[in-house]
Design an enzyme around this catalytic site. Structure first.
Site, PDB file in Angstrom:
ATOM      1  N   ASP A  41       1.812 -54.977  66.285  1.00  0.00           N
ATOM      2  CA  ASP A  41       0.599 -54.172  66.245  1.00  0.00           C
ATOM      3  C   ASP A  41       0.541 -53.540  64.855  1.00  0.00           C
ATOM      4  O   ASP A  41       1.287 -52.606  64.566  1.00  0.00           O
ATOM      5  CB  ASP A  41       0.637 -53.102  67.332  1.00  0.00           C
ATOM      6  CG  ASP A  41      -0.574 -52.172  67.303  1.00  0.00           C
ATOM      7  OD1 ASP A  41      -1.435 -52.317  66.399  1.00  0.00           O
ATOM      8  OD2 ASP A  41      -0.651 -51.278  68.168  1.00  0.00           O
ATOM      9  N   VAL A  42      -0.330 -54.054  63.997  1.00  0.00           N
ATOM     10  CA  VAL A  42      -0.332 -53.603  62.599  1.00  0.00           C
ATOM     11  C   VAL A  42      -0.847 -52.176  62.443  1.00  0.00           C
ATOM     12  O   VAL A  42      -0.759 -51.602  61.354  1.00  0.00           O
ATOM     13  CB  VAL A  42      -1.114 -54.562  61.677  1.00  0.00           C
ATOM     14  CG1 VAL A  42      -0.502 -55.945  61.693  1.00  0.00           C
ATOM     15  CG2 VAL A  42      -2.597 -54.604  62.043  1.00  0.00           C
TER      16      VAL A  42
ATOM     17  N   ASN B 105      -4.582 -60.223  56.909  1.00  0.00           N
ATOM     18  CA  ASN B 105      -5.727 -60.890  57.521  1.00  0.00           C
ATOM     19  C   ASN B 105      -6.182 -60.280  58.840  1.00  0.00           C
ATOM     20  O   ASN B 105      -7.336 -60.452  59.229  1.00  0.00           O
ATOM     21  CB  ASN B 105      -5.344 -62.365  57.743  1.00  0.00           C
ATOM     22  CG  ASN B 105      -6.323 -63.103  58.616  1.00  0.00           C
ATOM     23  OD1 ASN B 105      -7.452 -63.371  58.226  1.00  0.00           O
ATOM     24  ND2 ASN B 105      -5.883 -63.442  59.827  1.00  0.00           N
TER      25      ASN B 105
ATOM     26  N   TYR C 167     -17.389 -52.004  60.721  1.00  0.00           N
ATOM     27  CA  TYR C 167     -16.846 -53.177  60.039  1.00  0.00           C
ATOM     28  C   TYR C 167     -17.188 -53.135  58.549  1.00  0.00           C
ATOM     29  O   TYR C 167     -16.316 -53.343  57.692  1.00  0.00           O
ATOM     30  CB  TYR C 167     -17.411 -54.440  60.680  1.00  0.00           C
ATOM     31  CG  TYR C 167     -16.854 -55.727  60.118  1.00  0.00           C
ATOM     32  CD1 TYR C 167     -15.599 -56.179  60.503  1.00  0.00           C
ATOM     33  CD2 TYR C 167     -17.588 -56.506  59.225  1.00  0.00           C
ATOM     34  CE1 TYR C 167     -15.087 -57.369  60.008  1.00  0.00           C
ATOM     35  CE2 TYR C 167     -17.091 -57.688  58.729  1.00  0.00           C
ATOM     36  CZ  TYR C 167     -15.835 -58.124  59.122  1.00  0.00           C
ATOM     37  OH  TYR C 167     -15.327 -59.310  58.617  1.00  0.00           O
TER      38      TYR C 167
ATOM     39  N   LYS D  16     -14.568 -52.871  55.354  1.00  0.00           N
ATOM     40  CA  LYS D  16     -14.440 -53.963  54.393  1.00  0.00           C
ATOM     41  C   LYS D  16     -14.765 -53.498  52.966  1.00  0.00           C
ATOM     42  O   LYS D  16     -14.166 -53.990  52.003  1.00  0.00           O
ATOM     43  CB  LYS D  16     -15.312 -55.148  54.809  1.00  0.00           C
ATOM     44  CG  LYS D  16     -14.811 -55.844  56.066  1.00  0.00           C
ATOM     45  CD  LYS D  16     -13.360 -56.302  55.931  1.00  0.00           C
ATOM     46  CE  LYS D  16     -12.870 -57.071  57.130  1.00  0.00           C
ATOM     47  NZ  LYS D  16     -11.482 -57.571  56.976  1.00  0.00           N
TER      48      LYS D  16
END
Length: 250
Positions: free
Chosen positions: A60-61, A87, A155, A159
């Site tokens: 779990d990053v 990623n 999102y 980004k």
């Protein structure tokens, strides 16, 4: 054939899997990370002997301890990390700004931004102390790092922030031979973009299908970025379906 070591997050599906398989075919040793073990094992099986026995590390990053454990495993198994392909990410459900729940905002920010930071931080620490010193970090940005889609505020914000992360890592990594670049991907054909063939919301409110491209074209681009000598860096690359609505979007 390279014997370098790559950590790939979100390696169980989509772009992450495609990149992992491309690197494996080029001789890279792989550390495959993602939330679920089963898709990671499938990626490792598809890589087969080309990966020389990929390490599968469910991670779990968004959890600092889990990320530390990931890079500890990479270092103990292979001795170093030469590449992080950062990623892992999520789009979240398209939602009007006024209706976006706080928990939904946090889920996207935690994975796309905090997760990317934690992995980059752990990679940076290892690359700085390993011998030979240095390595490369490639962040998965998005066309949305430049222009938004409707109803995608979380999102899009993350980004755009990844671009700042990339620039800071590039600057702070210079003294330690740590290069950092970013690939901004538009409409690669994966499960995440499957709805595009049916139709997605456009800037003028219409629902319209959009063209996609082979995810293998993304993977080959990442491999090219990864295999440059550390004296050279592709700072930003945009790879996209040629006729998708990007130039002229909204």
């Amino acid at each position: 054939m390279s014997q370098q070591v790559a950590v790939v997050t979100g390696a169980g599906t989509g772009v992450g899997r495609a990149v992992a398989l491309e690197l494996a075919a080029a001789g890279w040793q792989l550390v495959l990370a993602g939330r679920r073990a089963e898709p990671l094992q499938e990626t490792a099986s598809l890589a087969g002997g080309a990966a020389g026995g990929a390490a599968v590390v469910p991670t779990d990053v968004t959890d600092p301890a889990a990320v530390d454990a990931l890079f500890t495993e990479a270092a103990e198994r292979f001795g170093r990390v030469d590449l992080l392909f950062n990623n892992a990410g999520t789009f979240g459900a398209p939602t009007p700004v006024e209706d976006l729940a706080y928990d939904d905002w946090r889920a996207v920010v935690d994975l796309n931004l905090t997760g990317a930071f934690l992995c980059a931080q752990a990679a940076f620490r290892l690359m700085k102390r390993q011998d030979p010193q240095g390595g490369r970090i490639i962040n998965n940005g998005s066309i949305s790092a430049h222009v938004p889609r409707p109803q995608s505020i979380a999102y899009t914000a993350t980004k755009h922030a990844v671009t700042g992360l990339t620039k800071s890592l590039s600057l702070d990594g210079r003294p330690y031979r740590i290069a950092c670049g970013q690939i901004d991907i538009g409409n690669a054909a994966t499960d995440m973009t499957a709805a595009m063939s049916v139709g997605v919301r456009q800037a003028d409110g219409r629902i319209a299908p959009e063209p996609t491209m082979d995810v293998g074209d993304v993977a080959r681009t990442v491999r090219h970025m990864a295999e440059l000598p550390l004296e050279a860096n592709i700072q930003f690359a945009t790879v996209m379906a040629t006729t998708m609505p990007y130039i002229g979007r909204g």
